[in-house]
Design a protein around this motif. Sequence first.
Motif, short mmCIF file in Angstrom:
data_model
loop_
_atom_site.label_atom_id
_atom_site.label_comp_id
_atom_site.label_asym_id
_atom_site.label_seq_id
_atom_site.Cartn_x
_atom_site.Cartn_y
_atom_site.Cartn_z
N GLN A 210 -41.41 -9.95 -2.26
CA GLN A 210 -42.68 -9.76 -1.56
C GLN A 210 -43.06 -11.00 -0.75
N ARG A 211 -42.68 -12.17 -1.23
CA ARG A 211 -42.98 -13.40 -0.48
C ARG A 211 -42.21 -13.44 0.84
N ILE A 212 -40.98 -12.92 0.83
CA ILE A 212 -40.21 -12.84 2.08
C ILE A 212 -40.78 -11.74 2.97
N ALA A 213 -41.02 -10.56 2.37
CA ALA A 213 -41.51 -9.42 3.14
C ALA A 213 -42.82 -9.73 3.83
N ALA A 214 -43.66 -10.55 3.19
CA ALA A 214 -44.95 -10.88 3.78
C ALA A 214 -44.79 -11.68 5.06
N GLU A 215 -43.65 -12.32 5.25
CA GLU A 215 -43.40 -13.12 6.44
C GLU A 215 -42.79 -12.29 7.58
N ILE A 216 -42.43 -11.02 7.32
CA ILE A 216 -41.89 -10.16 8.37
C ILE A 216 -43.06 -9.45 9.04
N THR A 217 -43.41 -9.89 10.21
CA THR A 217 -44.62 -9.39 10.88
C THR A 217 -44.37 -8.10 11.67
N ASP A 218 -43.12 -7.83 12.02
CA ASP A 218 -42.78 -6.61 12.75
C ASP A 218 -42.77 -5.45 11.75
N PRO A 219 -43.65 -4.45 11.89
CA PRO A 219 -43.72 -3.36 10.91
C PRO A 219 -42.42 -2.56 10.81
N TRP A 319 -30.75 -0.62 15.20
CA TRP A 319 -30.79 -2.02 14.83
C TRP A 319 -29.37 -2.60 14.83
N ARG A 320 -29.24 -3.80 15.32
CA ARG A 320 -28.00 -4.56 15.20
C ARG A 320 -28.20 -5.65 14.17
N HIS A 321 -27.17 -5.84 13.36
CA HIS A 321 -27.29 -6.79 12.25
C HIS A 321 -27.65 -8.19 12.74
N ALA A 322 -26.97 -8.66 13.78
CA ALA A 322 -27.21 -10.02 14.27
C ALA A 322 -28.66 -10.19 14.75
N ASN A 323 -29.17 -9.18 15.46
CA ASN A 323 -30.54 -9.28 15.95
C ASN A 323 -31.54 -9.28 14.80
N PHE A 324 -31.34 -8.39 13.86
CA PHE A 324 -32.27 -8.32 12.72
C PHE A 324 -32.22 -9.63 11.92
N TYR A 325 -31.00 -10.11 11.69
CA TYR A 325 -30.85 -11.33 10.88
C TYR A 325 -31.48 -12.54 11.58
N ASN A 326 -31.14 -12.73 12.84
CA ASN A 326 -31.59 -13.93 13.54
C ASN A 326 -33.07 -13.90 13.93
N ARG A 327 -33.60 -12.71 14.25
CA ARG A 327 -34.96 -12.63 14.76
C ARG A 327 -36.00 -12.20 13.72
N LYS A 328 -35.55 -11.54 12.66
CA LYS A 328 -36.50 -11.03 11.68
C LYS A 328 -36.29 -11.62 10.29
N TRP A 329 -35.07 -11.45 9.78
CA TRP A 329 -34.83 -11.83 8.39
C TRP A 329 -34.79 -13.33 8.19
N GLN A 330 -33.98 -14.03 8.95
CA GLN A 330 -33.83 -15.47 8.74
C GLN A 330 -35.13 -16.23 8.95
N PRO A 331 -35.92 -15.94 10.00
CA PRO A 331 -37.21 -16.63 10.12
C PRO A 331 -38.13 -16.37 8.93
N ALA A 332 -38.12 -15.14 8.41
CA ALA A 332 -38.97 -14.84 7.25
C ALA A 332 -38.51 -15.61 6.02
N VAL A 333 -37.20 -15.68 5.80
CA VAL A 333 -36.68 -16.42 4.66
C VAL A 333 -37.02 -17.91 4.78
N LYS A 334 -36.83 -18.47 5.97
CA LYS A 334 -37.14 -19.89 6.16
C LYS A 334 -38.61 -20.18 5.92
N ALA A 335 -39.47 -19.27 6.38
CA ALA A 335 -40.90 -19.46 6.17
C ALA A 335 -41.24 -19.40 4.69
N ALA A 336 -40.62 -18.46 3.95
CA ALA A 336 -40.88 -18.35 2.51
C ALA A 336 -40.34 -19.56 1.76
N VAL A 337 -39.16 -20.04 2.17
CA VAL A 337 -38.60 -21.23 1.52
C VAL A 337 -39.49 -22.44 1.76
#
Length: 418
Positions: A210-219, A319-337
């Motif tokens: 939930q801490r990571i998901a909260a950082e994903i602002t794109d619904p 969705w493409r994996h690279a786009n999702f990872y680089n633009r959505k997932w990784q920024p959310a993980v870094k923010a949570a970390v």
Amino acid sequence: MASIVERPKKDGTTTYQVKWRQDGEWQSEKFGDPDGAKQFKDLVEAHGGQWPHGWVRGEGFVEETAIPGDMPFETWAARYIDRLTGIEERTREDYRRDLRIHLSLLRHTSAAGREHPATIGNLTQDDISDWVRAEEKGEPDPEKPDAWLRRPADPKSIANRHGLLFCIVQAAIDATPQIRTTNCCKKTRLPRVDDHVEEEMTFLERDEYQRIAAEITDPDARALADWLVGTGMRWGEATALQVRDLNLTSDRPTASIQRAWKKAEKGSSGGAFYLGPPKTKKARRLIALSPVQVDMARRLVASRRPEDFVFRAKMGGEWRHANFYNRKWQPAVKAAVAKGLPKAPRIHDLRHTHVAWLIGANVPLPAIQLRVGHESIQTTVDRYGHLVRGLDDDITAAVEAAMGVPAPRAGLRSVQSA
């Protein structure tokens, strides 16, 4: 009698020359190490001062073979891979890469210690073991400290390549005419897959996710992440899901896994990815959906055509994996970390996390196998069996009960304990 003469070279190394007289003429053979020279000297003397039978000067024992069809290993392996049926072209390309980069390292070492090019007929168990060690050690760059010409391979990669090698050699046994009679890969001792110090998989607690998901602002991105962790689908399965794959009206709503994204062969005109069958036969499956997932799916598929993707990126495409990872997932993980999260999971760790949650709820492993689409229950046990700790109290209580109550003796009335 033969003798060994040491001959220092200008570069600081030493060669070892074995000399003896044969039929009145001096004969000699050079070696780069004293042990090899000593073994050869003993062979010469054992042959009465003659060249050992089968030895070719400068080459060693040349193993002549009368086996029909024998050929260089790489030639045989390439023919085997090219003729495989029932596999995707991307898999064939992966096999070719493994042959080019890894299996091409195979060499045959004769009984005299001489190295020869590998053929499909001359490989031995020792040659396979030498190859495994070379894969484990890698090849350091002699000119650059802490750099590699070829990095050490992890145990899982070695096991996968050894599996391909096993099949290539087995094909020589099954060939007509037969090239080999035994499989030199059969008794190879492979590195243990669990020898890693670092754990490859990351499991998230519910609050950590939930801490990571909260950082994903794109619904839309948040919906995809929730779906991945809530269903355990592979990335390629979830992003290939189409409206027609959902059954949201029955008493037991489901999602049907019928296709997945595949990476195309290099140079393919069809693009980098295409839709193909799931990973294995067992990957074709129905996944039960929770009420929350049903509500999400209904919202996502409203007014959509049957062949439309359930999960779509901002512009409406897949969705493409690279786009999702680089633009959505990784920024959310870094923010949570940055806010104190002690883990940095990959996207695929959402699948591992889903399984961990099911195990934590005491869902049996066979049911988990069916849900996540493992081909074998052994895969589920090997990958996640160490997480099955929730039943420890039940197990120890059962053992205690069985060991604590003595069995009734024959001929005696059993006494029920108070």
